[in-house]
Design an enzyme around this catalytic site. Structure first.
Site, PDB file in Angstrom:
ATOM      1  N   ARG A  26       0.606  -1.123  -0.069  1.00 46.66           N
ATOM      2  CA  ARG A  26      -0.161  -0.323   0.537  1.00 46.66           C
ATOM      3  C   ARG A  26       0.707   0.830   0.242  1.00 46.66           C
ATOM      4  O   ARG A  26       0.766   2.246   0.764  1.00 46.66           O
ATOM      5  CB  ARG A  26      -1.051  -0.103   1.143  1.00 46.66           C
ATOM      6  N   ARG A  30      -4.157   6.566   1.018  1.00 46.95           N
ATOM      7  CA  ARG A  30      -4.189   7.645   2.005  1.00 46.95           C
ATOM      8  C   ARG A  30      -3.001   8.437   2.928  1.00 46.95           C
ATOM      9  O   ARG A  30      -2.946   8.925   3.269  1.00 46.95           O
ATOM     10  CB  ARG A  30      -5.232   7.285   3.378  1.00 46.95           C
ATOM     11  N   ARG A  39      -7.168  12.505  -4.685  1.00 49.81           N
ATOM     12  CA  ARG A  39      -8.626  11.377  -4.330  1.00 49.81           C
ATOM     13  C   ARG A  39     -10.094  12.152  -4.592  1.00 49.81           C
ATOM     14  O   ARG A  39     -10.603  11.696  -4.456  1.00 49.81           O
ATOM     15  CB  ARG A  39      -8.740  10.402  -3.319  1.00 49.81           C
ATOM     16  N   ASP A  75      -7.055  -2.275  -7.472  1.00 48.77           N
ATOM     17  CA  ASP A  75      -7.657  -3.001  -6.150  1.00 48.77           C
ATOM     18  C   ASP A  75      -7.418  -4.425  -6.356  1.00 48.77           C
ATOM     19  O   ASP A  75      -7.894  -5.076  -7.582  1.00 48.77           O
ATOM     20  CB  ASP A  75      -8.211  -2.548  -5.632  1.00 48.77           C
ATOM     21  N   TYR A 152     -14.483 -11.526   0.119  1.00 52.42           N
ATOM     22  CA  TYR A 152     -15.420 -10.770  -0.469  1.00 52.42           C
ATOM     23  C   TYR A 152     -16.587 -10.806  -1.294  1.00 52.42           C
ATOM     24  O   TYR A 152     -17.508  -9.922  -0.947  1.00 52.42           O
ATOM     25  CB  TYR A 152     -14.660  -9.311  -1.211  1.00 52.42           C
TER      26      TYR A 152
HETATM   27  O1  1CP Z   1       0.459  -1.438  -2.745  1.00 52.94           O
HETATM   28  C1  1CP Z   1       0.018  -0.461  -3.107  1.00 52.94           C
HETATM   29  O2  1CP Z   1       0.113   0.686  -3.446  1.00 52.94           O
HETATM   30  C2  1CP Z   1      -0.978  -0.740  -4.512  1.00 52.94           C
HETATM   31  C3  1CP Z   1      -2.661  -0.452  -4.144  1.00 52.94           C
HETATM   32  C4  1CP Z   1      -3.474  -1.838  -3.341  1.00 52.94           C
HETATM   33  C5  1CP Z   1      -3.405  -3.096  -2.906  1.00 52.94           C
HETATM   34  C6  1CP Z   1      -1.962  -3.645  -3.569  1.00 52.94           C
HETATM   35  C7  1CP Z   1      -4.750  -0.985  -2.783  1.00 52.94           C
HETATM   36  C8  1CP Z   1      -4.720  -0.463  -3.357  1.00 52.94           C
HETATM   37  N1  1CP Z   1      -5.473  -2.406  -2.275  1.00 52.94           N
HETATM   38  C9  1CP Z   1      -4.248  -3.398  -2.557  1.00 52.94           C
HETATM   39  C10 1CP Z   1      -5.276  -4.555  -2.726  1.00 52.94           C
HETATM   40  C11 1CP Z   1      -6.159  -5.182  -1.430  1.00 52.94           C
HETATM   41  N2  1CP Z   1      -7.561  -4.441  -2.279  1.00 52.94           N
HETATM   42  C12 1CP Z   1      -6.554  -6.074  -0.709  1.00 52.94           C
HETATM   43  C13 1CP Z   1      -4.808  -7.004  -0.591  1.00 52.94           C
HETATM   44  C14 1CP Z   1      -3.898  -6.580   0.584  1.00 52.94           C
HETATM   45  C15 1CP Z   1      -4.037  -6.533   1.902  1.00 52.94           C
HETATM   46  O3  1CP Z   1      -4.563  -6.900   3.019  1.00 52.94           O
HETATM   47  O4  1CP Z   1      -4.086  -4.878   2.101  1.00 52.94           O
HETATM   48  C16 1CP Z   1      -7.280  -6.395   0.137  1.00 52.94           C
HETATM   49  C17 1CP Z   1      -7.311  -7.141   0.997  1.00 52.94           C
HETATM   50  C18 1CP Z   1      -8.350  -5.049  -0.307  1.00 52.94           C
HETATM   51  C19 1CP Z   1      -9.936  -4.499  -0.037  1.00 52.94           C
HETATM   52  C20 1CP Z   1      -9.520  -3.519  -0.087  1.00 52.94           C
HETATM   53  N3  1CP Z   1      -9.275  -2.805  -0.748  1.00 52.94           N
HETATM   54  C21 1CP Z   1      -9.421  -2.967   1.335  1.00 52.94           C
HETATM   55  C22 1CP Z   1      -9.455  -3.826   2.625  1.00 52.94           C
HETATM   56  C23 1CP Z   1     -11.252  -3.563   3.244  1.00 52.94           C
HETATM   57  C24 1CP Z   1     -10.687  -4.650   4.361  1.00 52.94           C
HETATM   58  O5  1CP Z   1     -11.483  -5.971   4.124  1.00 52.94           O
HETATM   59  O6  1CP Z   1     -10.274  -4.205   5.676  1.00 52.94           O
HETATM   60  C25 1CP Z   1      -9.796  -1.816   1.269  1.00 52.94           C
HETATM   61  C26 1CP Z   1      -9.760  -0.402   2.527  1.00 52.94           C
HETATM   62  C27 1CP Z   1      -9.919  -0.999  -0.191  1.00 52.94           C
HETATM   63  C28 1CP Z   1      -9.710  -0.009  -1.178  1.00 52.94           C
HETATM   64  C29 1CP Z   1      -8.366   0.568  -1.195  1.00 52.94           C
HETATM   65  N4  1CP Z   1      -7.865   0.025  -1.866  1.00 52.94           N
HETATM   66  C30 1CP Z   1      -5.931   0.673  -2.370  1.00 52.94           C
HETATM   67  C31 1CP Z   1      -6.431   2.052  -1.514  1.00 52.94           C
HETATM   68  C32 1CP Z   1      -5.257   2.821  -2.235  1.00 52.94           C
HETATM   69  C33 1CP Z   1      -7.858   1.243  -0.822  1.00 52.94           C
HETATM   70  C34 1CP Z   1      -8.542   2.710  -0.204  1.00 52.94           C
HETATM   71  C35 1CP Z   1      -9.543   3.358  -0.557  1.00 52.94           C
HETATM   72  C36 1CP Z   1      -9.381   5.378  -1.239  1.00 52.94           C
HETATM   73  O7  1CP Z   1      -8.730   5.881  -1.969  1.00 52.94           O
HETATM   74  O8  1CP Z   1     -10.079   5.291  -0.541  1.00 52.94           O
END
Ligand code: 1CP
Length: 345
Positions: A26, A30, A39, A75, A152
């Site tokens: 990540r 944010r 964003r 994502d 999910y």
């Molecule tokens: O790593 C990076 O910088 C690349 C971007 C990336 C990656 C690899 C994002 C952007 N998401 C992911 C993978 C992801 N998404 C995973 C696997 C990795 C992990 O466990 O962290 C999972 C479970 C998700 C699902 C997801 N998407 C969540 C988690 C929900 C939960 O169960 O708690 C969330 C909050 C998102 C949204 C998201 N994806 C990425 C960002 C920056 C965000 C936040 C969105 C925003 O800008 O508001």
């Protein structure tokens, strides 16, 4: 595409490296003010689906910090959307997939037809990034694991107890397995598409694999990861499997053919290295909340993790899970500096 001088790729192949490479899960997101600014103008899915915006966000952390790799901004949930589910990102509530998968009938409604076309925007972002990165830094592509995607799809949203997927797992294991197999095929196609578009490495996030009792892990996650790794082996890019499930899962995955295994922060890195030995490189595993600490604490924890490798290659420094949205950017700068200086050979 040759990358003669990538510290990240060399560390995965356990070749000599001048220092331990670092990127963080990540790393685009944010905690960066410039991400929040972008964003404020575009919603999350618009950023993912607009190659120029996705590429811009991917590059943001590389302008600030000397990371050794870029990770594509996207994502994991774009696959269920491409298979026909409705995907929304609700402010402060995280992702929502609807209607949630409940039974065999709803699995049959999913389709993998035209998957590559529906996800063409991802290949588009990769192509922009390959140009921009100009072989200076490798680009990592990624996907969720079949099991993590299924959580999910079946829960519909983030969950604490995984009630729906786990009850399906015990009541109708073959129904869940038909979904997992469809996802394994989709993930394989999706990663092949990313490799063909130009990523130099891929990582599969098995974030929720650790909620499966270990004696059922192979049945509901391990076998599908194995299949994907094997089906990608002719594509000649290294594959990393990240699971949040400790030593037990590392031991299960060590013979999967993956080049690198991600280690979560609950696991001791030295024990992980002893268990895996020379069968895979390891990535990790700073506790993400250490980055709330003082500079001294960050330095001390970095040193402890580096010591587990005794100066040997085969380690990519990372967090044990994604960076949290309110981490001070100065602490990330300090982390990168410390890893670079303390690991210099
Ligand atoms: O790593 C990076 O910088 C690349 C971007 C990336 C990656 C690899 C994002 C952007 N998401 C992911 C993978 C992801 N998404 C995973 C696997 C990795 C992990 O466990 O962290 C999972 C479970 C998700 C699902 C997801 N998407 C969540 C988690 C929900 C939960 O169960 O708690 C969330 C909050 C998102 C949204 C998201 N994806 C990425 C960002 C920056 C965000 C936040 C969105 C925003 O800008 O508001």
């Amino acid at each position: 595409m040759s990358f003669n001088n990538s510290t990240y790729l060399n560390a995965i192949y356990r070749k000599p490296v001048p220092y331990t490479p670092i990127w963080i899960m990540r790393q685009a997101g944010r905690y960066l003010p410039e991400y929040r600014e972008l964003r404020a103008k575009h919603d999350f899915l618009t950023v993912c689906k607009t190659p120029e915006l996705a590429a811009e966000v991917t590059l943001q952390p590389l302008r600030r910090f000397d990371f050794d790799a870029a990770i594509l901004f996207s994502d994991i949930l774009v696959i269920p959307e491409a298979m026909g589910m409705k995907l929304e990102f609700l402010e402060n509530h995280g992702p929502k997939l609807s209607p949630r998968i409940e039974d065999e009938h709803s699995i049959k409604q999913l389709t993998s037809d035209h998957l590559e076309e529906r996800l063409e925007y991802v290949a588009g972002a990769i192509k922009v990034l390959v140009q921009e990165l100009n072989r200076q830094k490798p680009l990592i592509g990624f996907s969720g694991s079949p099991f993590t995607l299924a959580t999910y799809m079946i829960e519909g949203k983030p969950t604490r107890n995984f009630k729906f997927i786990k009850s399906l797992m015990y009541r109708e294991p073959e129904v869940l397995q038909s979904l997992l197999q469809a996802l394994a095929d989709a993930v394989t196609r999706y990663l092949k598409m990313q490799i063909e578009a130009g990523v130099q490495a891929v990582q599969i996030f098995d974030t929720w694999g650790g909620i499966i009792p270990i004696h059922h892990y192979e049945t509901f996650s391990g076998q599908y990861l194995r299949q994907i790794v094997q089906n990608l082996s002719s594509h000649q890019v290294p594959v990393t499997l990240f699971s949040k499930g400790g030593l037990n899962i590392l031991i299960q995955l060590v013979d999967s053919g993956a080049d690198m295994l991600g280690v979560d922060w609950m696991t001791d890195m030295y024990e992980a290295r002893m268990a895996v030995s020379d069968r895979a490189a390891l990535q990790g595993n700073l506790d993400p909340t250490v980055l709330y600490g003082s500079k001294e604490i960050i330095s001390r924890e970095v040193k402890r993790i580096l010591e587990a490798f005794d100066g040997e290659s085969g380690h990519v420094f990372n967090l044990g899970h994604g960076i949290l949205p309110d981490i001070p950017v100065d602490n990330v700068k300090h982390l990168v500096h410390e890893v670079r200086e303390k690991s210099r050979r």
